[in-house]
Design a protein around this motif. Structure first.
Motif, PDB file in Angstrom:
ATOM      1  N   PHE A  83      68.913 -16.309 -31.823  1.00 60.08           N
ATOM      2  CA  PHE A  83      67.694 -17.057 -31.512  1.00 60.08           C
ATOM      3  C   PHE A  83      67.736 -17.528 -30.059  1.00 60.08           C
ATOM      4  N   VAL A 109      61.766 -13.347 -32.917  1.00 61.12           N
ATOM      5  CA  VAL A 109      62.409 -14.123 -33.978  1.00 61.12           C
ATOM      6  C   VAL A 109      62.062 -13.523 -35.345  1.00 61.12           C
ATOM      7  N   ILE A 110      60.790 -13.176 -35.526  1.00 64.03           N
ATOM      8  CA  ILE A 110      60.369 -12.567 -36.802  1.00 64.03           C
ATOM      9  C   ILE A 110      61.095 -11.235 -37.012  1.00 64.03           C
ATOM     10  N   VAL A 113      64.583 -11.891 -38.243  1.00 63.67           N
ATOM     11  CA  VAL A 113      64.617 -12.338 -39.634  1.00 63.67           C
ATOM     12  C   VAL A 113      64.359 -11.186 -40.595  1.00 63.67           C
ATOM     13  N   THR A 114      63.586 -10.194 -40.151  1.00 67.62           N
ATOM     14  CA  THR A 114      63.291  -9.090 -41.072  1.00 67.62           C
ATOM     15  C   THR A 114      64.310  -7.953 -40.984  1.00 67.62           C
ATOM     16  N   VAL A 119      71.336 -12.859 -40.289  1.00 68.71           N
ATOM     17  CA  VAL A 119      70.361 -13.905 -39.955  1.00 68.71           C
ATOM     18  C   VAL A 119      69.632 -14.357 -41.216  1.00 68.71           C
ATOM     19  N   GLN A 120      69.280 -13.399 -42.073  1.00 71.37           N
ATOM     20  CA  GLN A 120      68.628 -13.756 -43.337  1.00 71.37           C
ATOM     21  C   GLN A 120      69.524 -14.645 -44.200  1.00 71.37           C
ATOM     22  N   TYR A 123      69.788 -18.024 -42.634  1.00 68.62           N
ATOM     23  CA  TYR A 123      68.588 -18.817 -42.825  1.00 68.62           C
ATOM     24  C   TYR A 123      68.538 -19.384 -44.244  1.00 68.62           C
ATOM     25  N   ARG A 124      68.861 -18.532 -45.206  1.00 68.82           N
ATOM     26  CA  ARG A 124      68.882 -18.980 -46.602  1.00 68.82           C
ATOM     27  C   ARG A 124      69.868 -20.129 -46.799  1.00 68.82           C
ATOM     28  N   LEU A 187      59.449 -18.750 -41.143  1.00 71.68           N
ATOM     29  CA  LEU A 187      60.860 -18.548 -41.494  1.00 71.68           C
ATOM     30  C   LEU A 187      61.117 -18.946 -42.947  1.00 71.68           C
ATOM     31  N   SER A 190      59.901 -16.268 -45.163  1.00 67.29           N
ATOM     32  CA  SER A 190      60.739 -15.064 -45.192  1.00 67.29           C
ATOM     33  C   SER A 190      61.764 -15.139 -46.324  1.00 67.29           C
TER      34      SER A 190
END
Lengths: 219, 219
Positions: A83, A109-110, A113-114, A119-120, A123-124, A187, A190
């Protein structure tokens, strides 16, 4: 067996391992910890289990990390980095074309995340942190980072205002907060979205709408 | 003591209470349950305590509500109602001026969240529901309602498209999802915002940006 491996088996105490090997173990521990934490929640995974699943001894965890908090902060640092890189990259372009740089930052950033599994997982893990006293310092760090992201957004918008690219009546401070709400909303989204293609289309659409809404009308 | 009160003391069994009294008890229970649940979480408040704090007998709770789930659904219905009324009001205007009606709907929801204590408590309660099997049917209802709100937003946008008020390249379906993300993001935000004036300014700013971003450029 080559010479190198032979040497290693003679002096196998950890401090004498090569720097590269040590770095590999550390990476493996970070990756496994992130995976297990994201999957089952921080409070349901022991350091012992992380070591076992990463194929290293329990002691190796303590060689690399002071304790669970330290491990957590180091995982966080890895997730945060992409990021930061996004921001640093676009900060340069912001001097020429701030609204384009802002859009590229948001899209970047999107994209992260995808496409990035770690990163996913990160984030979780970090954005559904349970409210526990043991995790208070981590929670504080997350809040600070959220404010930092808002201040990054403010930087883009301030540049845009200077270049007269923003609608005149828009407040830079309010708009940075609005934009940060949109970004963190995306986010959060996502985490529940099962179809990455659909999610990306939705995210792009929203970013596009918001950018259009902030831009000054063309004379 | 008037005649009415005298009569009541002679036949005090619950079924014979006046309808008005019964309604008062029910309202008091709903209000107290909402307050306690929002404050401490559903799983940390017993029906017994709700009755005691509302000043009624434990039995009165079961006179009005089958069980905790039934109580919860009836609280939810009360909270949901003002949102529904907002929509129904604006649905009429949407035939003439869909984008204005949409904006009025969004602003109306934000106004509710910033001025009604019970809506705030309800939002705190239902949108931070713990993932528990006992609350699964409630969670499902919430998800359905979220989809219903998106379909309401879609209605406004469909009307706007018909009136050629939307940017040509915008997809109605995607934009309704984007807008619903913005709306639920704002509602989530209302839970952590301590300054209602600041929150309202931020919400209005974001709604304004998004509406501007979706509107067709004036020829």
């Amino acid at each position: 067996m080559n010479n190198h491996n032979h040497k290693r088996s003679l002096r196998s105490d950890m401090p004498r391992r090569t720097k590269q090997e040590s770095e590999q173990t550390r990476s493996a521990l970070l990756a496994k910890a992130l995976e297990l934490y994201a999957d089952r929640g921080i409070e349901h995974v022991s350091l012992k289990e992380i070591a076992a699943q990463a194929g290293v001894t329990h002691g190796a965890v303590y060689w690399h990390f002071k304790n669970r908090d330290d491990l957590l902060f180091q995982i966080y640092h890895q997730i945060e980095l992409p990021f930061e890189i996004q921001y640093i990259e676009q900060r340069q372009s912001a001097k020429q074309n701030p609204l384009q740089a802002l859009q590229d930052y948001l899209m970047g950033v999107i994209h992260l995340v995808t496409t990035s599994t770690s990163v996913q997982q990160g984030y979780r893990l970090f954005f559904t942190l349970p409210a526990s006293p043991a995790l208070a310092s981590m929670a504080e760090r997350l809040l600070e980072d959220r404010e930092m992201v808002t201040s990054h957004l403010r930087y883009f918008l301030k540049q845009a205002k200077k270049h007269k690219l923003l609608q005149k009546k828009l407040s830079v401070i309010l708009s940075a907060q609005s934009l940060s709400l949109v970004l963190f909303g995306l986010l959060d989204q996502s985490l529940v979205e099962s179809d990455p293609k659909q999610y990306k289309a939705q995210a792009h659409n929203l970013i596009h709408i918001v950018m259009q809404g902030m831009a000054a009308e063309k004379a």
